[in-house]
Design a protein around this motif. Sequence first.
Motif, PDB file in Angstrom:
ATOM      1  N   ASP A 295       0.811  -1.219   0.000  1.00  0.00           N
ATOM      2  CA  ASP A 295       0.000   0.000   0.000  1.00  0.00           C
ATOM      3  C   ASP A 295       0.845   1.270   0.000  1.00  0.00           C
ATOM      4  OD1 ASP A 295      -2.362  -1.495   0.043  1.00  0.00           O
ATOM      5  OD2 ASP A 295      -2.294  -1.673   2.229  1.00  0.00           O
ATOM      6  N   LYS A 296       2.176   1.099  -0.035  1.00  0.00           N
ATOM      7  CA  LYS A 296       3.057   2.262  -0.037  1.00  0.00           C
ATOM      8  C   LYS A 296       3.802   2.381  -1.365  1.00  0.00           C
ATOM      9  CE  LYS A 296       4.034   2.625   4.941  1.00  0.00           C
ATOM     10  NZ  LYS A 296       5.103   2.666   5.965  1.00  0.00           N
ATOM     11  N   LYS A 297       4.323   3.580  -1.609  1.00  0.00           N
ATOM     12  CA  LYS A 297       5.133   3.839  -2.800  1.00  0.00           C
ATOM     13  C   LYS A 297       6.604   3.949  -2.385  1.00  0.00           C
ATOM     14  CE  LYS A 297       3.593   7.148  -5.450  1.00  0.00           C
ATOM     15  NZ  LYS A 297       3.052   8.486  -5.823  1.00  0.00           N
ATOM     16  N   TYR A 298       7.467   3.276  -3.144  1.00  0.00           N
ATOM     17  CA  TYR A 298       8.890   3.275  -2.811  1.00  0.00           C
ATOM     18  C   TYR A 298       9.717   3.701  -4.018  1.00  0.00           C
ATOM     19  CZ  TYR A 298       7.321   0.430   1.140  1.00  0.00           C
ATOM     20  OH  TYR A 298       6.670  -0.027   2.253  1.00  0.00           O
ATOM     21  N   ILE A 299      10.865   4.293  -3.717  1.00  0.00           N
ATOM     22  CA  ILE A 299      11.791   4.703  -4.764  1.00  0.00           C
ATOM     23  C   ILE A 299      13.202   4.757  -4.177  1.00  0.00           C
ATOM     24  CG2 ILE A 299      11.792   7.241  -4.444  1.00  0.00           C
ATOM     25  CD1 ILE A 299      11.206   7.329  -7.565  1.00  0.00           C
ATOM     26  N   SER A 300      14.213   4.651  -5.038  1.00  0.00           N
ATOM     27  CA  SER A 300      15.599   4.619  -4.559  1.00  0.00           C
ATOM     28  C   SER A 300      16.441   5.682  -5.250  1.00  0.00           C
ATOM     29  CB  SER A 300      16.209   3.241  -4.824  1.00  0.00           C
ATOM     30  OG  SER A 300      17.547   3.185  -4.382  1.00  0.00           O
ATOM     31  N   LEU A 301      17.280   6.362  -4.485  1.00  0.00           N
ATOM     32  CA  LEU A 301      18.237   7.337  -5.026  1.00  0.00           C
ATOM     33  C   LEU A 301      19.611   6.686  -5.101  1.00  0.00           C
ATOM     34  CD1 LEU A 301      17.351  10.629  -3.100  1.00  0.00           C
ATOM     35  CD2 LEU A 301      16.490   9.844  -5.317  1.00  0.00           C
ATOM     36  N   THR A 302      20.245   6.721  -6.275  1.00  0.00           N
ATOM     37  CA  THR A 302      21.589   6.171  -6.427  1.00  0.00           C
ATOM     38  C   THR A 302      22.490   7.210  -7.071  1.00  0.00           C
ATOM     39  OG1 THR A 302      21.169   5.213  -8.625  1.00  0.00           O
ATOM     40  CG2 THR A 302      20.617   3.859  -6.718  1.00  0.00           C
ATOM     41  N   PHE A 303      23.789   7.167  -6.674  1.00  0.00           N
ATOM     42  CA  PHE A 303      24.760   8.160  -7.151  1.00  0.00           C
ATOM     43  C   PHE A 303      25.996   7.444  -7.686  1.00  0.00           C
ATOM     44  CE2 PHE A 303      22.145  10.153  -3.914  1.00  0.00           C
ATOM     45  CZ  PHE A 303      21.778  11.351  -4.526  1.00  0.00           C
ATOM     46  N   ASP A 304      26.378   7.764  -8.902  1.00  0.00           N
ATOM     47  CA  ASP A 304      27.513   7.117  -9.568  1.00  0.00           C
ATOM     48  C   ASP A 304      28.750   8.015  -9.622  1.00  0.00           C
ATOM     49  OD1 ASP A 304      25.665   5.156 -10.030  1.00  0.00           O
ATOM     50  OD2 ASP A 304      25.944   5.090 -12.207  1.00  0.00           O
ATOM     51  N   ASP A 305      29.898   7.337  -9.863  1.00  0.00           N
ATOM     52  CA  ASP A 305      31.176   7.945 -10.272  1.00  0.00           C
ATOM     53  C   ASP A 305      31.983   8.601  -9.151  1.00  0.00           C
ATOM     54  OD1 ASP A 305      30.479   7.112 -12.756  1.00  0.00           O
ATOM     55  OD2 ASP A 305      30.158   9.114 -13.619  1.00  0.00           O
ATOM     56  N   GLY A 306      31.469   8.667  -7.943  1.00  0.00           N
ATOM     57  CA  GLY A 306      32.216   9.264  -6.849  1.00  0.00           C
ATOM     58  C   GLY A 306      33.162   8.256  -6.219  1.00  0.00           C
ATOM     59  N   PRO A 307      33.659   8.602  -5.042  1.00  0.00           N
ATOM     60  CA  PRO A 307      33.346   9.842  -4.328  1.00  0.00           C
ATOM     61  C   PRO A 307      34.209  11.013  -4.822  1.00  0.00           C
ATOM     62  CG  PRO A 307      34.772   8.464  -2.988  1.00  0.00           C
ATOM     63  CD  PRO A 307      34.471   7.663  -4.216  1.00  0.00           C
ATOM     64  N   ASN A 308      33.650  12.187  -4.647  1.00  0.00           N
ATOM     65  CA  ASN A 308      34.344  13.416  -5.043  1.00  0.00           C
ATOM     66  C   ASN A 308      34.521  14.277  -3.801  1.00  0.00           C
ATOM     67  OD1 ASN A 308      34.321  16.381  -5.812  1.00  0.00           O
ATOM     68  ND2 ASN A 308      34.528  15.463  -7.844  1.00  0.00           N
ATOM     69  N   PRO A 309      35.747  14.697  -3.497  1.00  0.00           N
ATOM     70  CA  PRO A 309      35.996  15.433  -2.255  1.00  0.00           C
ATOM     71  C   PRO A 309      35.321  16.795  -2.190  1.00  0.00           C
ATOM     72  CG  PRO A 309      37.955  15.445  -3.635  1.00  0.00           C
ATOM     73  CD  PRO A 309      36.986  14.490  -4.273  1.00  0.00           C
ATOM     74  N   GLU A 310      34.890  17.335  -3.346  1.00  0.00           N
ATOM     75  CA  GLU A 310      34.245  18.639  -3.359  1.00  0.00           C
ATOM     76  C   GLU A 310      32.722  18.526  -3.219  1.00  0.00           C
ATOM     77  OE1 GLU A 310      35.961  21.396  -3.291  1.00  0.00           O
ATOM     78  OE2 GLU A 310      37.843  20.256  -3.454  1.00  0.00           O
ATOM     79  N   THR A 311      32.144  17.562  -3.902  1.00  0.00           N
ATOM     80  CA  THR A 311      30.676  17.479  -3.962  1.00  0.00           C
ATOM     81  C   THR A 311      30.052  16.438  -3.040  1.00  0.00           C
ATOM     82  OG1 THR A 311      30.916  15.999  -5.854  1.00  0.00           O
ATOM     83  CG2 THR A 311      30.568  18.337  -6.322  1.00  0.00           C
ATOM     84  N   THR A 312      30.739  15.310  -2.842  1.00  0.00           N
ATOM     85  CA  THR A 312      30.137  14.228  -2.045  1.00  0.00           C
ATOM     86  C   THR A 312      29.908  14.635  -0.586  1.00  0.00           C
ATOM     87  OG1 THR A 312      31.156  12.581  -3.498  1.00  0.00           O
ATOM     88  CG2 THR A 312      30.357  11.800  -1.367  1.00  0.00           C
ATOM     89  N   PRO A 313      30.823  15.341   0.088  1.00  0.00           N
ATOM     90  CA  PRO A 313      30.547  15.743   1.480  1.00  0.00           C
ATOM     91  C   PRO A 313      29.301  16.622   1.587  1.00  0.00           C
ATOM     92  CG  PRO A 313      32.884  15.942   1.020  1.00  0.00           C
ATOM     93  CD  PRO A 313      32.218  15.674  -0.290  1.00  0.00           C
ATOM     94  N   ARG A 314      29.115  17.515   0.636  1.00  0.00           N
ATOM     95  CA  ARG A 314      27.938  18.382   0.673  1.00  0.00           C
ATOM     96  C   ARG A 314      26.661  17.551   0.470  1.00  0.00           C
ATOM     97  NH1 ARG A 314      25.474  22.222  -2.987  1.00  0.00           N
ATOM     98  NH2 ARG A 314      26.989  21.696  -4.645  1.00  0.00           N
ATOM     99  N   LEU A 315      26.742  16.578  -0.421  1.00  0.00           N
ATOM    100  CA  LEU A 315      25.588  15.691  -0.638  1.00  0.00           C
ATOM    101  C   LEU A 315      25.264  14.912   0.635  1.00  0.00           C
ATOM    102  CD1 LEU A 315      23.489  14.194  -2.348  1.00  0.00           C
ATOM    103  CD2 LEU A 315      25.325  12.676  -3.133  1.00  0.00           C
ATOM    104  N   LEU A 316      26.301  14.420   1.311  1.00  0.00           N
ATOM    105  CA  LEU A 316      26.085  13.668   2.552  1.00  0.00           C
ATOM    106  C   LEU A 316      25.421  14.540   3.621  1.00  0.00           C
ATOM    107  CD1 LEU A 316      29.424  11.633   2.774  1.00  0.00           C
ATOM    108  CD2 LEU A 316      27.152  10.734   2.265  1.00  0.00           C
ATOM    109  N   ASP A 317      25.799  15.796   3.672  1.00  0.00           N
ATOM    110  CA  ASP A 317      25.166  16.719   4.630  1.00  0.00           C
ATOM    111  C   ASP A 317      23.669  16.849   4.356  1.00  0.00           C
ATOM    112  OD1 ASP A 317      27.600  17.159   5.831  1.00  0.00           O
ATOM    113  OD2 ASP A 317      28.019  19.025   4.740  1.00  0.00           O
TER     114      ASP A 317
END
Length: 497
Positions: A295-317
């Motif tokens: 009865d619920k809707k599900y979806i998944s977020l996936t991220f490729d090609d990292g980790p990147n020291p400039e962008t990945t920490p901000r994404l984790l935050d």
Amino acid sequence: MDRKKQPRGTRNSRRERNKQTFPKKVALISVLGVSFILICGGVYATKIMQPKPKEVSKVKDDSLYKQKEALLLEKIREAKKQEELQSTEQEKTEGSIQTLIYEPVTTDTIPQLPTIKTELTILIEEAKKNLPKETAAKIVGYVKKIKTNEQVIGYQTTVDTYTWDSKKEDWSEKTVLGKNVAYVNQKTKQPLTLQDIFISEANLLAIYQVLQQKLLDESPDGNSVIDGVLNMPKISLDGTAFTYYPDKISLELPENPTGKKEITLPYKEIANYINPEFVDPDAIKDAVSAPLDPDKKYISLTFDDGPNPETTPRLLDILKEKDVKATFFMLGQNVVKNEELVKRVAEEGHEVASHSYSHPQLTGVDEQIVKDEVQQTDKAIYHAIGKIPTDFRPPYGAVNTEVAKIINKPIIQWSVDSQDWESHNAEAIIKRIHDTAYHDTIILMHDIHPETVDAVATVIDHLRGEGYEILPSKKLLGNKAKPLHMYYGSKDERLVQ
């Protein structure tokens, strides 16, 4: 020189004294002799007048022994009549040892019976050798039936040894079980096989990943043996020896640098990859992943090609602030340069998966390059977090049967492409996902693009606003994804061809 002669009076005096002493000595000796005779006679008379307790006791012991012997034999035979596995008795007596062997009447349900009978004979002979000399004993050999569930029945050789304890005036009992249990598939009436337990080669290959990780976990230095563990020959349904237990399984291992010849896996650790009909239900209770709420809707977020020291920490935050767990398909060449960042991803509850080492199209390179791309990334991620990645996303989604066999991991594809790699525009990314997202799907993004990170918070808010619960891909797939299969969503599983 002549001795001086004693005076005559002196010699006469001595003779008189000797004449007087001799009768006294004779009298004393006589008194002692008579006393000794009287004492001995009294002792002898007392002894012969007493009853003979040993003979009376012996008669009493024999009577008690026969009574308890009869009761024991009655108990043994009655117990065998009550057992579900019907058997016939063979009796043999050698001196003070009586042997009772109970062989199953129905032999066609136990294909391993010849082996069982041989083991039973060996156990009985060992029991005889271990008996103290001249000890009355009953040795009872039989086959014990073990019911795991409706589909699996086990048969185990058993020897009960009863020895007569004269001090306790009763029988003492000792039971010895055979080392092996012969398990039979009740559907086929054949010995249990790995295919019964695991159903498919793909499930067994999923188990292979579990045992690889277990070997590394149990090694004093996993990094020193990881090459050998990763290159260990794969196990197979037909070529792998195993020992079945109701709550676990022991698998024979190919030669490997850890020196281990077998490994034991509790079913609760591999519950999603076994046939529950062939194991003890209690062994996997609460271990099988619960299905997603229909009865619920599900979806998944996936991220490729990292980790990147400039962008990945901000994404984790952002993900931490929004309380969302995602899946990161990392490139090995970026992992080795950012190990602390990889650790942070894992420690914050996100999934760390493999996306190859340097991002080649794997269907366009030779087998050795495919193998190197997979193993180098496995090693890099293991070195960073102590875990081998279990899931794999091939660069460009390119995979075929030959490549999938080398990868030997579930292939996680995607069903919603954010096209962030093309637009490099946060608003375009948000709109693309909004327009194409649907229930039980996997969204592809890249954490190396700043615009993607800029879009993520709004994407999460929109998805939740539309009623989606956001899960990492492994959880979306029910923790049941297996090698040689690829997944576009929880309801879109395909065999790699």
